[in-house]
Design a protein around this motif. Structure first.
Motif, PDB file in Angstrom:
ATOM      1  N   MET A   1     -66.750 -13.688   4.906  1.00 23.23           N
ATOM      2  CA  MET A   1     -65.957 -12.488   4.700  1.00 23.23           C
ATOM      3  C   MET A   1     -65.990 -12.062   3.234  1.00 23.23           C
ATOM      4  O   MET A   1     -66.035 -10.885   2.942  1.00 23.23           O
ATOM      5  N   VAL A   2     -65.993 -13.040   2.348  1.00 22.11           N
ATOM      6  CA  VAL A   2     -66.010 -12.746   0.917  1.00 22.11           C
ATOM      7  C   VAL A   2     -67.330 -12.076   0.535  1.00 22.11           C
ATOM      8  O   VAL A   2     -67.357 -11.076  -0.175  1.00 22.11           O
ATOM      9  N   ALA A   3     -68.431 -12.622   1.041  1.00 19.21           N
ATOM     10  CA  ALA A   3     -69.744 -12.068   0.728  1.00 19.21           C
ATOM     11  C   ALA A   3     -69.876 -10.646   1.270  1.00 19.21           C
ATOM     12  O   ALA A   3     -70.481  -9.775   0.627  1.00 19.21           O
ATOM     13  N   GLU A   4     -69.312 -10.411   2.427  1.00 16.81           N
ATOM     14  CA  GLU A   4     -69.366  -9.074   3.023  1.00 16.81           C
ATOM     15  C   GLU A   4     -68.606  -8.062   2.166  1.00 16.81           C
ATOM     16  O   GLU A   4     -69.013  -6.921   2.017  1.00 16.81           O
ATOM     17  N   ARG A   5     -67.511  -8.506   1.581  1.00 16.86           N
ATOM     18  CA  ARG A   5     -66.729  -7.619   0.705  1.00 16.86           C
ATOM     19  C   ARG A   5     -67.523  -7.239  -0.542  1.00 16.86           C
ATOM     20  O   ARG A   5     -67.508  -6.095  -0.974  1.00 16.86           O
ATOM     21  N   LEU A   6     -68.203  -8.207  -1.114  1.00 18.10           N
ATOM     22  CA  LEU A   6     -69.028  -7.948  -2.296  1.00 18.10           C
ATOM     23  C   LEU A   6     -70.169  -6.993  -1.952  1.00 18.10           C
ATOM     24  O   LEU A   6     -70.473  -6.071  -2.706  1.00 18.10           O
ATOM     25  N   HIS A   7     -70.773  -7.204  -0.791  1.00 19.19           N
ATOM     26  CA  HIS A   7     -71.830  -6.305  -0.324  1.00 19.19           C
ATOM     27  C   HIS A   7     -71.288  -4.875  -0.195  1.00 19.19           C
ATOM     28  O   HIS A   7     -71.942  -3.905  -0.594  1.00 19.19           O
ATOM     29  N   GLY A   8     -70.078  -4.753   0.330  1.00 18.24           N
ATOM     30  CA  GLY A   8     -69.451  -3.446   0.476  1.00 18.24           C
ATOM     31  C   GLY A   8     -69.211  -2.755  -0.863  1.00 18.24           C
ATOM     32  O   GLY A   8     -69.406  -1.533  -0.977  1.00 18.24           O
ATOM     33  N   LEU A   9     -68.825  -3.509  -1.872  1.00 14.69           N
ATOM     34  CA  LEU A   9     -68.606  -2.931  -3.208  1.00 14.69           C
ATOM     35  C   LEU A   9     -69.910  -2.392  -3.800  1.00 14.69           C
ATOM     36  O   LEU A   9     -69.937  -1.303  -4.372  1.00 14.69           O
ATOM     37  N   VAL A  10     -70.983  -3.161  -3.653  1.00 17.68           N
ATOM     38  CA  VAL A  10     -72.285  -2.727  -4.184  1.00 17.68           C
ATOM     39  C   VAL A  10     -72.776  -1.492  -3.422  1.00 17.68           C
ATOM     40  O   VAL A  10     -73.255  -0.525  -4.021  1.00 17.68           O
ATOM     41  N   GLU A  11     -72.654  -1.505  -2.101  1.00 15.51           N
ATOM     42  CA  GLU A  11     -73.094  -0.366  -1.293  1.00 15.51           C
ATOM     43  C   GLU A  11     -72.293   0.891  -1.607  1.00 15.51           C
ATOM     44  O   GLU A  11     -72.842   1.988  -1.657  1.00 15.51           O
ATOM     45  N   LYS A  12     -70.985   0.745  -1.808  1.00 18.56           N
ATOM     46  CA  LYS A  12     -70.138   1.899  -2.138  1.00 18.56           C
ATOM     47  C   LYS A  12     -70.562   2.514  -3.472  1.00 18.56           C
ATOM     48  O   LYS A  12     -70.667   3.732  -3.601  1.00 18.56           O
ATOM     49  N   ALA A  13     -70.838   1.654  -4.455  1.00 18.37           N
ATOM     50  CA  ALA A  13     -71.296   2.145  -5.761  1.00 18.37           C
ATOM     51  C   ALA A  13     -72.650   2.843  -5.622  1.00 18.37           C
ATOM     52  O   ALA A  13     -72.901   3.866  -6.267  1.00 18.37           O
ATOM     53  N   ARG A  14     -73.508   2.326  -4.770  1.00 18.82           N
ATOM     54  CA  ARG A  14     -74.826   2.936  -4.539  1.00 18.82           C
ATOM     55  C   ARG A  14     -74.672   4.291  -3.849  1.00 18.82           C
ATOM     56  O   ARG A  14     -75.290   5.272  -4.244  1.00 18.82           O
ATOM     57  N   GLU A  15     -73.828   4.356  -2.821  1.00 16.28           N
ATOM     58  CA  GLU A  15     -73.615   5.604  -2.092  1.00 16.28           C
ATOM     59  C   GLU A  15     -73.008   6.690  -2.976  1.00 16.28           C
ATOM     60  O   GLU A  15     -73.329   7.872  -2.829  1.00 16.28           O
ATOM     61  N   MET A  16     -72.126   6.282  -3.890  1.00 16.95           N
ATOM     62  CA  MET A  16     -71.495   7.241  -4.790  1.00 16.95           C
ATOM     63  C   MET A  16     -72.444   7.694  -5.909  1.00 16.95           C
ATOM     64  O   MET A  16     -72.122   8.616  -6.655  1.00 16.95           O
ATOM     65  N   GLY A  17     -73.576   7.026  -6.039  1.00 14.55           N
ATOM     66  CA  GLY A  17     -74.533   7.386  -7.074  1.00 14.55           C
ATOM     67  C   GLY A  17     -74.279   6.701  -8.403  1.00 14.55           C
ATOM     68  O   GLY A  17     -74.953   6.998  -9.392  1.00 14.55           O
ATOM     69  N   ASP A  18     -73.322   5.777  -8.438  1.00 15.77           N
ATOM     70  CA  ASP A  18     -73.023   5.064  -9.684  1.00 15.77           C
ATOM     71  C   ASP A  18     -74.034   3.954  -9.953  1.00 15.77           C
ATOM     72  O   ASP A  18     -74.322   3.646 -11.105  1.00 15.77           O
ATOM     73  N   PHE A  19     -74.542   3.333  -8.903  1.00 15.62           N
ATOM     74  CA  PHE A  19     -75.501   2.235  -9.042  1.00 15.62           C
ATOM     75  C   PHE A  19     -76.848   2.696  -8.516  1.00 15.62           C
ATOM     76  O   PHE A  19     -76.961   3.185  -7.388  1.00 15.62           O
ATOM     77  N   LYS A  20     -77.862   2.560  -9.354  1.00 14.87           N
ATOM     78  CA  LYS A  20     -79.222   2.961  -8.973  1.00 14.87           C
ATOM     79  C   LYS A  20     -79.992   1.719  -8.546  1.00 14.87           C
ATOM     80  O   LYS A  20     -80.355   0.891  -9.372  1.00 14.87           O
ATOM     81  N   SER A  21     -80.206   1.594  -7.238  1.00 17.73           N
ATOM     82  CA  SER A  21     -80.909   0.426  -6.711  1.00 17.73           C
ATOM     83  C   SER A  21     -82.412   0.588  -6.893  1.00 17.73           C
ATOM     84  O   SER A  21     -82.889   1.624  -7.341  1.00 17.73           O
ATOM     85  N   LEU A  22     -83.140  -0.451  -6.541  1.00 17.05           N
ATOM     86  CA  LEU A  22     -84.591  -0.434  -6.638  1.00 17.05           C
ATOM     87  C   LEU A  22     -85.149   0.318  -5.438  1.00 17.05           C
ATOM     88  O   LEU A  22     -84.971  -0.091  -4.303  1.00 17.05           O
ATOM     89  N   ARG A  23     -85.826   1.427  -5.694  1.00 13.56           N
ATOM     90  CA  ARG A  23     -86.383   2.257  -4.625  1.00 13.56           C
ATOM     91  C   ARG A  23     -87.886   2.014  -4.538  1.00 13.56           C
ATOM     92  O   ARG A  23     -88.615   2.252  -5.486  1.00 13.56           O
ATOM     93  N   LEU A  24     -88.325   1.535  -3.371  1.00 17.85           N
ATOM     94  CA  LEU A  24     -89.747   1.287  -3.144  1.00 17.85           C
ATOM     95  C   LEU A  24     -90.444   2.482  -2.516  1.00 17.85           C
ATOM     96  O   LEU A  24     -91.637   2.675  -2.704  1.00 17.85           O
ATOM     97  N   SER A  25     -89.703   3.260  -1.766  1.00 21.16           N
ATOM     98  CA  SER A  25     -90.221   4.474  -1.141  1.00 21.16           C
ATOM     99  C   SER A  25     -89.016   5.370  -0.869  1.00 21.16           C
ATOM    100  O   SER A  25     -87.873   4.968  -1.075  1.00 21.16           O
ATOM    101  N   PRO A  26     -89.238   6.581  -0.371  1.00 25.32           N
ATOM    102  CA  PRO A  26     -88.084   7.449  -0.081  1.00 25.32           C
ATOM    103  C   PRO A  26     -87.114   6.863   0.953  1.00 25.32           C
ATOM    104  O   PRO A  26     -85.943   7.216   0.972  1.00 25.32           O
ATOM    105  N   THR A  27     -87.587   5.937   1.779  1.00 19.04           N
ATOM    106  CA  THR A  27     -86.721   5.377   2.819  1.00 19.04           C
ATOM    107  C   THR A  27     -86.360   3.911   2.614  1.00 19.04           C
ATOM    108  O   THR A  27     -85.526   3.379   3.330  1.00 19.04           O
TER     109      THR A  27
END
Length: 140
Positions: A1-27
């Motif tokens: 459950m703890v790991a899932e929460r951390l994953h959610g924080l990173v994904e939320k930051a990515r969705e909001m455009g605050d965190f720029k993840s590594l993009r290998l292709s458009p998808t």
């Protein structure tokens, strides 16, 4: 459950455009790998990402009462300038590590075309075979 929460924080930051993840292709893009108590956050080498990662880890600590052991943490960069690497590891209070490291028995940062990458696997397999031979031979 703890790991899932951390994953959610990173994904939320990515969705909001605050965190720029590594993009290998458009998808296809990567931002986080987790295995048991290991975590790898993957993103573009920029100072904005460093602030987001620090904020996520600090928020994680405050929310759940757990501590991130920064002295055991490492910062890696592939094709990133040394100045950024040094300032990012200092900012995150973690050690600066060089490319080519082992994670879960796999060499990271080494070209898979190099024979030396497989020497560890081959030698481990040979040792395993040697120990296996003696147990299953029938002397008769």
């Amino acid at each position: 459950m703890v790991a899932e929460r951390l994953h959610g924080l990173v994904e939320k930051a990515r969705e909001m455009g605050d965190f720029k993840s590594l993009r290998l292709s458009p998808t296809v893009e990567f931002s986080l790998f987790q295995f048991v108590d290991d975590l790898i956050i993957i993103g573009e080498p920029c100072y904005g990402n460093m602030w987001v990662v620090k904020g996520i880890l600090r928020g994680f600590e405050l929310m759940l009462g757990l501590r991130v052991h920064f002295l055991k943490s490492s910062f890696f960069g592939f094709n990133v300038e040394e100045g950024f690497m040094a300032s990012a590891s200092n900012f995150l209070h973690c050690s600066l590590s060089r490319v080519s490291f082992w994670y879960l028995g796999i060499s990271i940062g080494v070209s898979p075309k190099r024979v030396s990458m497989y020497e560890y696997v081959v030698s481990s397999f040979r040792m395993w075979i040697r120990s296996w031979k003696g147990r299953y031979l029938f002397l008769g």
